[in-house]
Design a protein around this motif. Structure first.
Motif, PDB file in Angstrom:
ATOM      1  N   VAL A 234    -100.697 105.745 -42.569  1.00  0.00           N
ATOM      2  CA  VAL A 234    -100.916 106.742 -43.617  1.00  0.00           C
ATOM      3  C   VAL A 234    -101.469 108.016 -42.979  1.00  0.00           C
ATOM      4  CG1 VAL A 234    -102.358 107.344 -45.616  1.00  0.00           C
ATOM      5  CG2 VAL A 234    -101.236 105.091 -45.505  1.00  0.00           C
ATOM      6  N   VAL A 237     -99.108 110.272 -41.230  1.00  0.00           N
ATOM      7  CA  VAL A 237     -98.307 111.103 -42.135  1.00  0.00           C
ATOM      8  C   VAL A 237     -99.136 112.239 -42.730  1.00  0.00           C
ATOM      9  CG1 VAL A 237     -96.989 111.104 -44.314  1.00  0.00           C
ATOM     10  CG2 VAL A 237     -96.814 109.148 -42.748  1.00  0.00           C
ATOM     11  N   THR A 238    -100.378 111.915 -43.148  1.00  0.00           N
ATOM     12  CA  THR A 238    -101.131 112.862 -43.985  1.00  0.00           C
ATOM     13  C   THR A 238    -102.147 113.714 -43.235  1.00  0.00           C
ATOM     14  OG1 THR A 238    -102.840 111.208 -44.460  1.00  0.00           O
ATOM     15  CG2 THR A 238    -100.964 111.319 -45.988  1.00  0.00           C
ATOM     16  N   SER A 239    -102.550 113.285 -42.043  1.00  0.00           N
ATOM     17  CA  SER A 239    -103.659 113.969 -41.386  1.00  0.00           C
ATOM     18  C   SER A 239    -103.149 115.000 -40.397  1.00  0.00           C
ATOM     19  CB  SER A 239    -104.541 112.946 -40.681  1.00  0.00           C
ATOM     20  OG  SER A 239    -105.723 113.558 -40.233  1.00  0.00           O
ATOM     21  N   ASP A 240    -104.063 115.769 -39.826  1.00  0.00           N
ATOM     22  CA  ASP A 240    -103.656 116.719 -38.786  1.00  0.00           C
ATOM     23  C   ASP A 240    -104.412 116.422 -37.498  1.00  0.00           C
ATOM     24  OD1 ASP A 240    -106.232 117.809 -38.997  1.00  0.00           O
ATOM     25  OD2 ASP A 240    -105.554 119.209 -40.525  1.00  0.00           O
ATOM     26  N   LEU A 265     -96.193 106.114 -49.634  1.00  0.00           N
ATOM     27  CA  LEU A 265     -97.660 106.150 -49.704  1.00  0.00           C
ATOM     28  C   LEU A 265     -98.209 105.354 -50.884  1.00  0.00           C
ATOM     29  CD1 LEU A 265     -98.239 109.899 -48.714  1.00  0.00           C
ATOM     30  CD2 LEU A 265     -98.918 107.891 -47.368  1.00  0.00           C
ATOM     31  N   LYS A 304    -110.636 107.763 -42.998  1.00  0.00           N
ATOM     32  CA  LYS A 304    -110.006 109.091 -43.046  1.00  0.00           C
ATOM     33  C   LYS A 304    -109.795 109.660 -41.639  1.00  0.00           C
ATOM     34  CE  LYS A 304    -109.814 109.409 -47.538  1.00  0.00           C
ATOM     35  NZ  LYS A 304    -109.571 107.942 -47.607  1.00  0.00           N
TER      36      LYS A 304
END
Lengths: 305, 305
Positions: A234, A237-240, A265, A304
């Motif tokens: 996840v 895909v979503t984090s930087d 997701l 996170k």
């Protein structure tokens, strides 16, 4: 079961990580141990660079908490946890090599082959892997010989060709072979899952828990492994990169399918909920004593970074 | 002491090597062991390529003969010898990598990264190193837990940063740092000597020999290591690639000083004689029972390939 406040849990995890950092630093100091000839400075520096990097130390934490659940010796658990962290660090150093995942950054720092050179990174990884077995069997680890033997065997199986190293081989092949969903599940169970499973089972071994308890902790470790991987996919895909301190979006760039890229997701969220529920039910028999492990499962599912 | 005819000795060594090849092939078959998930074919093939190459199997031979000297169990000694050979094979695979010694040939065959690829060679080495500890601690190795713990500890110290891996790091650095004679002695004791010392000491551990016997075998192993290295350096000067099945003259090409390049071939011959004499005296107390080990010392000092 009473739930542990997530802030309290994260404080506890951070405190443990700080203690583990000190223990690892002591184990990786320049003192020459019995039977060693010299600890070469440059190699030792590379081993320290690849290990003392402020990680969350989740694997040692799981060893320690699983051992505590069954009244295992905390000091022995810390040392076995440190051994596992050395082995985990080896795997990251080798995975980052140009011939493997070719990564320049790890936790916002240059990877070992960037900070040193490739040969030194290979040898630092080799030495950390070897050192893991040294730490477990050294006299300073106060455990009965039969438990040490069980730990070495379980760790070598979790880390070797039928576990983590084999999983990395399958993962590299996946860039061209495009495995189906079962194939992805198997490779992740090997590459990431096996060591997390060992972490939880190790606590039971250290404490001399019953076969039934050991199996339960083993399954708990599998759940942690599954949740860890889905959360990781996840985040990919979503984090930087700034949040993660390493390159992200790499799986998609390489055309590597993850369970999350296949199923979406929403699926990932539902699956993580299921896994946490299973973890809670599994540890129910231990009551409040297991609340830290339950909180760990939630933390792993919700992380996170 | 009665001396063993060198032809008889070499037949014995060859017979043992053939048996060891079979045991290694069994250990590296595709059967998935307890706690393993999958043995990936490609990785396993690379491990087999790097291990099942018709070597002399000197290290397992030393484990077996040292164990026999004190009445140790032959089957357990064979398995510990196989573990040591897996570990030795890992070191050759990694040493041959482009980032290290960059060799294309080993025993006349393509090295693992040539026959497969670099990533697979790194992982095959990692997996063989890990597997060594698996083999020692597996239930099939019939030894008391405390002996297994001693073996794992002694092997990890011999192989790790204060032993073989550290020696390889010093050896790579020697291309630029040009160590003095003491420096060369230290790096060779680590890179080559530590594992040969372990081989001899392991037999004493397996058999539960006295501390005094263990120390004696340890010293015998050091002598074997010294003789092995000097003979190797002599061969690097005098032999050709066809005889050795690998590149020769590499040390000189890289400007790396060896004890032989520093002190000459006459010195080497005298030193090898001295070492054989010391070995004979050291094993004198064991009488005829030690004749195979004495013959091994002679063989190592006189080897032609």
């Amino acid at each position: 079961m009473k739930t542990l406040d997530s802030t309290l849990f994260e404080d506890h995890l951070r405190q443990r990580a700080a203690d583990m950092e000190r223990l690892l630093s002591d184990l990786l100091d320049s003192t020459v141990r019995d039977d060693e000839i010299v600890r070469p400075n440059h190699l030792l520096a590379a081993m320290r660079h690849g290990t003392l990097n402020g990680g969350k130390r989740l694997r040692p934490f799981l060893v320690q908490e699983s051992a505590l659940l069954f009244g295992g010796d905390p000091e022995a658990a810390s040392r076995v946890g440190a051994a596992l962290e050395c082995l985990h660090s080896y795997s990251l150093i080798h995975d980052d090599l140009p011939a493997m995942d070719d990564d320049d950054l790890r936790r916002g720092q240059p990877t070992v082959h960037k900070a040193f050179d490739e040969a030194t990174a290979i040898l630092a990884g080799d030495s950390l892997l070897t050192y893991a077995f040294d730490i477990i069997t050294a006299p300073a680890t106060k455990l009965a010989a039969d438990r040490k033997v069980e730990l070495v065997l379980a760790l070598s199986r979790a880390a070797g060709l039928g576990g983590m190293a084999g999983g990395q081989a399958l993962d590299l092949a996946a860039e061209t072979t495009a495995p189906d969903e079962d194939g992805v599940i198997t490779l992740q169970a090997m590459k990431t899952g096996a060591l997390l499973r060992f972490a939880c089972e190790a606590g039971a071994i250290i404490a001399g828990a019953s076969e039934d308890d050991r199996k339960r902790l083993r399954r708990f470790g599998e759940i942690i492994g599954l949740a860890f991987q889905i959360a990781d996919d996840v985040l990919d895909v979503t984090s930087d990169a700034a949040t993660m301190g390493k390159a992200t979006g790499k799986d998609a760039d390489r055309g590597k399918a993850t369970l999350v890229s296949r199923n979406g997701l929403d699926w990932a969220e539902r699956r993580l909920d299921q896994l946490v529920t299973e973890a809670v039910e599994l540890l129910q028999p231990y009551g409040e004593k297991a609340q830290v492990l339950v909180a760990t499962a939630r933390f792993v599912a919700n992380r996170k970074s």
